[in-house]
Motif scaffolding. Structure first.
Motif, PDB file in Angstrom:
ATOM      1  N   TRP A  24       0.830  -1.201   0.000  1.00  0.00           N
ATOM      2  CA  TRP A  24       0.000   0.000   0.000  1.00  0.00           C
ATOM      3  C   TRP A  24       0.873   1.262   0.000  1.00  0.00           C
ATOM      4  O   TRP A  24       0.584   2.222  -0.701  1.00  0.00           O
ATOM      5  CB  TRP A  24      -0.917  -0.007   1.219  1.00  0.00           C
ATOM      6  CG  TRP A  24      -1.690   1.248   1.398  1.00  0.00           C
ATOM      7  CD1 TRP A  24      -2.820   1.623   0.737  1.00  0.00           C
ATOM      8  CD2 TRP A  24      -1.375   2.315   2.295  1.00  0.00           C
ATOM      9  NE1 TRP A  24      -3.224   2.847   1.174  1.00  0.00           N
ATOM     10  CE2 TRP A  24      -2.353   3.300   2.134  1.00  0.00           C
ATOM     11  CE3 TRP A  24      -0.362   2.521   3.217  1.00  0.00           C
ATOM     12  CZ2 TRP A  24      -2.335   4.477   2.864  1.00  0.00           C
ATOM     13  CZ3 TRP A  24      -0.353   3.693   3.937  1.00  0.00           C
ATOM     14  CH2 TRP A  24      -1.331   4.652   3.757  1.00  0.00           C
ATOM     15  N   SER A  25       1.955   1.245   0.784  1.00  0.00           N
ATOM     16  CA  SER A  25       2.834   2.414   0.827  1.00  0.00           C
ATOM     17  C   SER A  25       3.572   2.588  -0.493  1.00  0.00           C
ATOM     18  O   SER A  25       3.839   3.715  -0.903  1.00  0.00           O
ATOM     19  CB  SER A  25       3.808   2.315   1.991  1.00  0.00           C
ATOM     20  OG  SER A  25       4.729   1.267   1.778  1.00  0.00           O
ATOM     21  N   TYR A  31       7.850   6.117  -1.175  1.00  0.00           N
ATOM     22  CA  TYR A  31       9.285   5.956  -1.374  1.00  0.00           C
ATOM     23  C   TYR A  31       9.771   6.661  -2.641  1.00  0.00           C
ATOM     24  O   TYR A  31      10.830   6.348  -3.151  1.00  0.00           O
ATOM     25  CB  TYR A  31       9.643   4.467  -1.436  1.00  0.00           C
ATOM     26  CG  TYR A  31       9.246   3.731  -0.194  1.00  0.00           C
ATOM     27  CD1 TYR A  31       9.928   3.913   0.983  1.00  0.00           C
ATOM     28  CD2 TYR A  31       8.163   2.857  -0.192  1.00  0.00           C
ATOM     29  CE1 TYR A  31       9.563   3.256   2.144  1.00  0.00           C
ATOM     30  CE2 TYR A  31       7.791   2.184   0.948  1.00  0.00           C
ATOM     31  CZ  TYR A  31       8.498   2.395   2.105  1.00  0.00           C
ATOM     32  OH  TYR A  31       8.132   1.735   3.246  1.00  0.00           O
ATOM     33  N   GLU A  32       9.001   7.601  -3.156  1.00  0.00           N
ATOM     34  CA  GLU A  32       9.362   8.269  -4.396  1.00  0.00           C
ATOM     35  C   GLU A  32      10.525   9.239  -4.212  1.00  0.00           C
ATOM     36  O   GLU A  32      11.411   9.305  -5.036  1.00  0.00           O
ATOM     37  CB  GLU A  32       8.147   9.028  -4.940  1.00  0.00           C
ATOM     38  CG  GLU A  32       6.974   8.123  -5.230  1.00  0.00           C
ATOM     39  CD  GLU A  32       6.790   7.888  -6.700  1.00  0.00           C
ATOM     40  OE1 GLU A  32       7.254   8.721  -7.474  1.00  0.00           O
ATOM     41  OE2 GLU A  32       6.181   6.870  -7.046  1.00  0.00           O
ATOM     42  N   ASP A  33      10.522  10.018  -3.160  1.00  0.00           N
ATOM     43  CA  ASP A  33      11.519  11.071  -2.965  1.00  0.00           C
ATOM     44  C   ASP A  33      12.367  10.737  -1.746  1.00  0.00           C
ATOM     45  O   ASP A  33      12.163  11.256  -0.664  1.00  0.00           O
ATOM     46  CB  ASP A  33      10.815  12.417  -2.785  1.00  0.00           C
ATOM     47  CG  ASP A  33      11.786  13.569  -2.708  1.00  0.00           C
ATOM     48  OD1 ASP A  33      12.933  13.408  -3.144  1.00  0.00           O
ATOM     49  OD2 ASP A  33      11.396  14.634  -2.216  1.00  0.00           O
ATOM     50  N   MET A  34      13.362   9.890  -1.950  1.00  0.00           N
ATOM     51  CA  MET A  34      14.194   9.448  -0.827  1.00  0.00           C
ATOM     52  C   MET A  34      15.227  10.504  -0.422  1.00  0.00           C
ATOM     53  O   MET A  34      15.678  10.522   0.711  1.00  0.00           O
ATOM     54  CB  MET A  34      14.905   8.147  -1.177  1.00  0.00           C
ATOM     55  CG  MET A  34      13.953   6.986  -1.394  1.00  0.00           C
ATOM     56  SD  MET A  34      12.984   6.590   0.047  1.00  0.00           S
ATOM     57  CE  MET A  34      14.207   5.817   1.065  1.00  0.00           C
ATOM     58  N   ASP A  35      15.610  11.384  -1.329  1.00  0.00           N
ATOM     59  CA  ASP A  35      16.639  12.379  -1.023  1.00  0.00           C
ATOM     60  C   ASP A  35      16.062  13.730  -0.622  1.00  0.00           C
ATOM     61  O   ASP A  35      16.804  14.605  -0.189  1.00  0.00           O
ATOM     62  CB  ASP A  35      17.557  12.575  -2.226  1.00  0.00           C
ATOM     63  CG  ASP A  35      18.350  11.328  -2.541  1.00  0.00           C
ATOM     64  OD1 ASP A  35      18.687  10.604  -1.588  1.00  0.00           O
ATOM     65  OD2 ASP A  35      18.632  11.082  -3.723  1.00  0.00           O
ATOM     66  N   GLY A  36      14.778  13.915  -0.761  1.00  0.00           N
ATOM     67  CA  GLY A  36      14.174  15.220  -0.503  1.00  0.00           C
ATOM     68  C   GLY A  36      14.335  15.698   0.922  1.00  0.00           C
ATOM     69  O   GLY A  36      14.704  16.844   1.161  1.00  0.00           O
TER      70      GLY A  36
END
Length: 50
Positions: A24-25, A31-36
């Protein structure tokens, strides 16, 4: 020995619930923007005091 008859279905249900929540997550883009977040701390968004 009879405790295993309770523990095995409970552990399978918890594992399945964890897998469903993880999928679901992934679907909702968690988990799209891990560096943001790690880069956002470097920016100074505070207004200078006058």
């Amino acid at each position: 020995m009879s405790d295993f008859f309770y523990l095995i279905p409970i552990s399978l249900a918890l594992g399945l619930a964890g897998l469903v929540l993880f999928l679901w997550s992934l679907k909702n883009g968690q988990y799209e923007d891990m560096d943001g977040a790690s880069e956002r701390i470097l920016y100074d968004d505070d207004m200078p005091s006058q």
